[in-house]
Motif scaffolding. Structure first.
Motif, mmCIF file in Angstrom:
data_model
loop_
_atom_site.group_PDB
_atom_site.id
_atom_site.type_symbol
_atom_site.label_atom_id
_atom_site.label_comp_id
_atom_site.label_asym_id
_atom_site.label_seq_id
_atom_site.Cartn_x
_atom_site.Cartn_y
_atom_site.Cartn_z
ATOM 1 N N SER A 7 0.832 -1.208 0.000
ATOM 2 C CA SER A 7 0.000 0.000 0.000
ATOM 3 C C SER A 7 0.863 1.252 0.000
ATOM 4 C CB SER A 7 -0.935 0.009 1.214
ATOM 5 O OG SER A 7 -1.920 -0.988 1.072
ATOM 6 N N ALA A 8 1.936 1.249 0.775
ATOM 7 C CA ALA A 8 2.827 2.419 0.833
ATOM 8 C C ALA A 8 3.477 2.668 -0.525
ATOM 9 C CB ALA A 8 3.887 2.223 1.915
ATOM 10 N N ILE A 9 3.886 1.602 -1.205
ATOM 11 C CA ILE A 9 4.491 1.741 -2.535
ATOM 12 C C ILE A 9 3.474 2.320 -3.508
ATOM 13 C CG2 ILE A 9 5.384 0.441 -4.516
ATOM 14 C CD1 ILE A 9 6.680 -1.458 -2.382
ATOM 15 N N PHE A 10 2.267 1.774 -3.524
ATOM 16 C CA PHE A 10 1.215 2.254 -4.418
ATOM 17 C C PHE A 10 0.911 3.729 -4.140
ATOM 18 C CE2 PHE A 10 -3.262 2.980 -5.488
ATOM 19 C CZ PHE A 10 -3.316 2.498 -6.787
ATOM 20 N N LEU A 17 -1.126 6.211 -10.351
ATOM 21 C CA LEU A 17 -1.458 4.804 -10.551
ATOM 22 C C LEU A 17 -2.934 4.576 -10.288
ATOM 23 C CD1 LEU A 17 1.498 3.054 -8.663
ATOM 24 C CD2 LEU A 17 1.259 3.401 -11.137
ATOM 25 N N ILE A 18 -3.534 3.721 -11.111
ATOM 26 C CA ILE A 18 -4.922 3.329 -10.883
ATOM 27 C C ILE A 18 -5.095 1.853 -11.180
ATOM 28 C CG2 ILE A 18 -5.933 5.600 -11.313
ATOM 29 C CD1 ILE A 18 -6.792 4.614 -14.090
ATOM 30 N N TYR A 19 -6.088 1.291 -10.528
ATOM 31 C CA TYR A 19 -6.567 -0.053 -10.832
ATOM 32 C C TYR A 19 -7.993 0.141 -11.325
ATOM 33 C CZ TYR A 19 -8.871 -4.505 -10.091
ATOM 34 O OH TYR A 19 -9.624 -5.646 -10.265
ATOM 35 N N CYS A 28 -7.080 4.495 -6.774
ATOM 36 C CA CYS A 28 -6.088 5.395 -7.349
ATOM 37 C C CYS A 28 -5.203 5.929 -6.239
ATOM 38 C CB CYS A 28 -6.742 6.541 -8.112
ATOM 39 S SG CYS A 28 -7.653 7.724 -7.110
ATOM 40 N N ASN A 29 -3.993 6.305 -6.608
ATOM 41 C CA ASN A 29 -3.102 6.890 -5.607
ATOM 42 C C ASN A 29 -3.253 8.418 -5.611
ATOM 43 O OD1 ASN A 29 -1.567 7.697 -7.834
ATOM 44 N ND2 ASN A 29 0.282 6.617 -7.207
ATOM 45 N N ALA A 30 -2.622 9.035 -4.626
ATOM 46 C CA ALA A 30 -2.732 10.484 -4.465
ATOM 47 C C ALA A 30 -2.181 11.228 -5.671
ATOM 48 C CB ALA A 30 -2.018 10.916 -3.188
#
Length: 182
Positions: A7-10, A17-19, A28-30
């Motif tokens: 989670s920290a990497i994502f 980044l999105i899934y 999605c990430n910040a």
């Protein structure tokens, strides 16, 4: 279940980044949210359509993504996207299907904002499409097939682009379309 480190990497990746599932943003990430001018919770559950300059470009991109992902399993391009405030910007997009047989069913995507390197010229939707495909190295006939227009129409759009950028040939046009300001 992802680990804390996953989670920290994502969340802290240097690119957006999105899934997605069937082109709906599930996570999605910040960086992704900030790039497009939203809060992450506003994007999760939303269609990617809201990030495209038009519904036609969203539909055409989906068809193109499907062909590329079926053939290669991965996708990469640079395209014009739309921020929450309506501003258009160049974005580098990379994608990977999680199920090669159903490429858009589940996929992971990265988005990098290129606006600092490549400002957006005011172009029509068709000029943007022709320009992006010229940058990919496609010929007028290949572009015509992809966009379902005549090669002559491709040449009309290409000539308009050349006049708009004040260039004499295709090489100079591609250089302008991909130029990094000095």
């Amino acid at each position: 279940m992802p680990s804390d480190i996953d989670s920290a990497i994502f969340e802290n990746a240097p690119v957006g980044l999105i899934y997605t599932e069937d082109r709906i943003i599930r996570r999605c990430n910040a960086r992704f949210a900030v790039t497009f001018g939203y809060a992450a919770n506003e994007l999760e559950g939303a269609s990617l359509a809201m990030l495209y300059p038009s519904s036609d470009e969203f539909a055409n991109t989906g068809e193109h993504w499907t062909r590329e992902l079926l053939e290669h399993g991965a996708y990469a391009d640079e395209r014009i996207m739309r921020r929450r405030d309506g501003a258009l910007f160049w974005c580098r997009v990379r994608g990977q299907a999680l199920d090669p047989a159903r490429p858009l069913a589940r996929a992971v995507w990265s988005f990098s904002d290129l606006s600092a390197e490549r400002p957006v010229a005011v172009l029509s939707r068709r000029e943007r499409q022709v320009g992006m495909l010229l940058v990919e190295g496609l010929t007028a006939k290949e572009i015509a097939r992809r966009l379902e227009i005549s090669p002559r129409t491709v040449h009309v759009h290409k000539n308009r682009l050349m006049a708009r950028f004040g260039v004499r040939n295709s090489l100079e046009l591609v250089r302008c379309l991909t130029a990094v300001p000095r």
